[in-house]
Design an enzyme around this catalytic site. Sequence first.
Site, PDB file in Angstrom:
ATOM      1  N   CYS A   1      47.908  24.992  61.147  1.00  0.00           N
ATOM      2  CA  CYS A   1      47.544  25.506  59.823  1.00  0.00           C
ATOM      3  C   CYS A   1      47.014  24.346  58.994  1.00  0.00           C
ATOM      4  O   CYS A   1      47.656  23.298  58.903  1.00  0.00           O
ATOM      5  CB  CYS A   1      48.757  26.133  59.145  1.00  0.00           C
ATOM      6  SG  CYS A   1      48.453  26.692  57.452  1.00  0.00           S
TER       7      CYS A   1
ATOM      8  N   CYS B   1      46.863  23.834  53.457  1.00  0.00           N
ATOM      9  CA  CYS B   1      47.218  22.856  52.420  1.00  0.00           C
ATOM     10  C   CYS B   1      46.274  21.667  52.527  1.00  0.00           C
ATOM     11  O   CYS B   1      46.541  20.693  53.242  1.00  0.00           O
ATOM     12  CB  CYS B   1      48.669  22.425  52.570  1.00  0.00           C
ATOM     13  SG  CYS B   1      49.855  23.717  52.194  1.00  0.00           S
TER      14      CYS B   1
ATOM     15  N   CYS C   1      57.187  27.239  57.368  1.00  0.00           N
ATOM     16  CA  CYS C   1      56.358  26.653  56.310  1.00  0.00           C
ATOM     17  C   CYS C   1      57.243  26.170  55.159  1.00  0.00           C
ATOM     18  O   CYS C   1      58.136  26.883  54.704  1.00  0.00           O
ATOM     19  CB  CYS C   1      55.353  27.680  55.806  1.00  0.00           C
ATOM     20  SG  CYS C   1      54.380  27.135  54.384  1.00  0.00           S
TER      21      CYS C   1
ATOM     22  N   GLN D   1      52.688  35.090  38.626  1.00  0.00           N
ATOM     23  CA  GLN D   1      52.365  33.749  39.094  1.00  0.00           C
ATOM     24  C   GLN D   1      53.230  33.389  40.302  1.00  0.00           C
ATOM     25  O   GLN D   1      54.409  33.726  40.367  1.00  0.00           O
ATOM     26  CB  GLN D   1      52.602  32.732  37.978  1.00  0.00           C
ATOM     27  CG  GLN D   1      51.820  32.996  36.701  1.00  0.00           C
ATOM     28  CD  GLN D   1      50.355  32.606  36.821  1.00  0.00           C
ATOM     29  OE1 GLN D   1      49.897  32.179  37.866  1.00  0.00           O
ATOM     30  NE2 GLN D   1      49.616  32.764  35.732  1.00  0.00           N
TER      31      GLN D   1
ATOM     32  N   GLU E   1      46.142  46.067  29.520  1.00  0.00           N
ATOM     33  CA  GLU E   1      46.094  45.864  30.970  1.00  0.00           C
ATOM     34  C   GLU E   1      45.525  47.115  31.631  1.00  0.00           C
ATOM     35  O   GLU E   1      45.857  48.233  31.233  1.00  0.00           O
ATOM     36  CB  GLU E   1      47.508  45.575  31.494  1.00  0.00           C
ATOM     37  CG  GLU E   1      47.698  45.685  32.982  1.00  0.00           C
ATOM     38  CD  GLU E   1      46.819  44.712  33.765  1.00  0.00           C
ATOM     39  OE1 GLU E   1      46.282  45.121  34.803  1.00  0.00           O
ATOM     40  OE2 GLU E   1      46.666  43.543  33.324  1.00  0.00           O
TER      41      GLU E   1
ATOM     42  N   ASN F   1      44.350  35.721  29.961  1.00  0.00           N
ATOM     43  CA  ASN F   1      44.762  35.168  31.259  1.00  0.00           C
ATOM     44  C   ASN F   1      44.003  35.928  32.341  1.00  0.00           C
ATOM     45  O   ASN F   1      44.584  36.721  33.082  1.00  0.00           O
ATOM     46  CB  ASN F   1      46.278  35.306  31.432  1.00  0.00           C
ATOM     47  CG  ASN F   1      46.766  34.686  32.729  1.00  0.00           C
ATOM     48  OD1 ASN F   1      46.168  33.747  33.248  1.00  0.00           O
ATOM     49  ND2 ASN F   1      47.844  35.221  33.257  1.00  0.00           N
TER      50      ASN F   1
ATOM     51  N   CYS G   1      42.834  29.985  35.899  1.00  0.00           N
ATOM     52  CA  CYS G   1      43.052  29.448  37.243  1.00  0.00           C
ATOM     53  C   CYS G   1      41.750  28.946  37.857  1.00  0.00           C
ATOM     54  O   CYS G   1      41.708  28.619  39.047  1.00  0.00           O
ATOM     55  CB  CYS G   1      43.697  30.499  38.145  1.00  0.00           C
ATOM     56  SG  CYS G   1      42.707  32.002  38.360  1.00  0.00           S
TER      57      CYS G   1
END
Length: 376
Positions: free
Chosen positions: A11, A14, A88, A212, A262, A308, A335
């Site tokens: 993997c 990351c 992980c 989150q 929303e 957001n 983000c």
Amino acid sequence: MQCDDYDAGRCRSCTLMGTAYADQLADKDRHVRSTLAPHTEGTTWLEPVRSPASHFRNKAKLVVGGTPGHPTLGILDAGGRGVDLRRCGLYEPGLSATFDPLHRLLVDHRVVPYDVPSRRGELKHLLVTHSPDGEHLVRFVVRTQEGLQAVRRLLPDLRAALPSARVVTVNLHPEHKAVLEGETEVVLTDEAVLPMRLGGVTLRLGPRAFFQTNTLVATALYAQAAAWAERLSPAAVTDLYCGVGGFALHLAAPGRRVTGVEVSAEAVAAARASADEMASGTAGLDIRFTAGDATDGVPGDPDLVVVNPPRRGIGADLAARLEASGARHVVYSSCNVDTLARDLAAMPSFRAREGRVVDMFPQTRHVETVLLLERG
């Protein structure tokens, strides 16, 4: 953080693995400040919010591969075959502790994993969310009704092996598409929402609800917005893209009108339940949630607006509506620093007074940024 799966080449998700966490955070802070420099002259940059370098994720999105009796939980390789990543190091300990019991259930019941190359099989994904109180929401994403019945059969054993599973659902995803889930969700437990207690605020996560991925850092993000609101003392706040009410509920205060918008009716219902609970314990709270498109306008005649948005940002239309609104301040949580820069350019009457990097995603280049914008 050291990772055997990364070192073995199984993997490489990351992308910053092997880089010291302090260097990761400093590089992210420099990148955000550099990208936003044309729009942040005179901005006071606060110290970045740090995350633990490992064991921080509260949600696992596990692709199910392998064969009946020998399933894998993790990702797929380049050939579409399963790679098991149950060890992980990104997940909270209380989350990773669910992987082996769930794996044993799939083995014992010989649940048929979905095979991507042949487009055959049933179980596509296993999605697990962990709450601060140690409870779990477990979702099985299957292809057909046969898969749904297979999960129904294993439910008693799941409840025995994993009593922390407060909510268990099945999502039907019949199409061969590179998307996580389908349109139909079947709740198999009496409870349909997972409480997420963050200090004095309890959010309620349904199967499709956004939250989150880093509980500790999310708590700091909400606290930063609440601190700004405390200083500004707005009479009215509007939270666009409010989800289950994370920002709105943390900014609520006696004598302050808070409105959340929303698009998801399910999320709005969950936010209203949380608001009702808060109002029963604190006099003078005025919190309202409505289902609608956040880009349609800025209801509530607010002094302060919170946005957001997803990675695409708020876009030109909503930026223009914020420009035309009577709002004096905007808290923008992003983000995606590139779309944030674009949106700031579309709101020239607002200036960034304070900013902060909020590191939700260690070991990757992804980063959250929160800004306090002031008109003037």
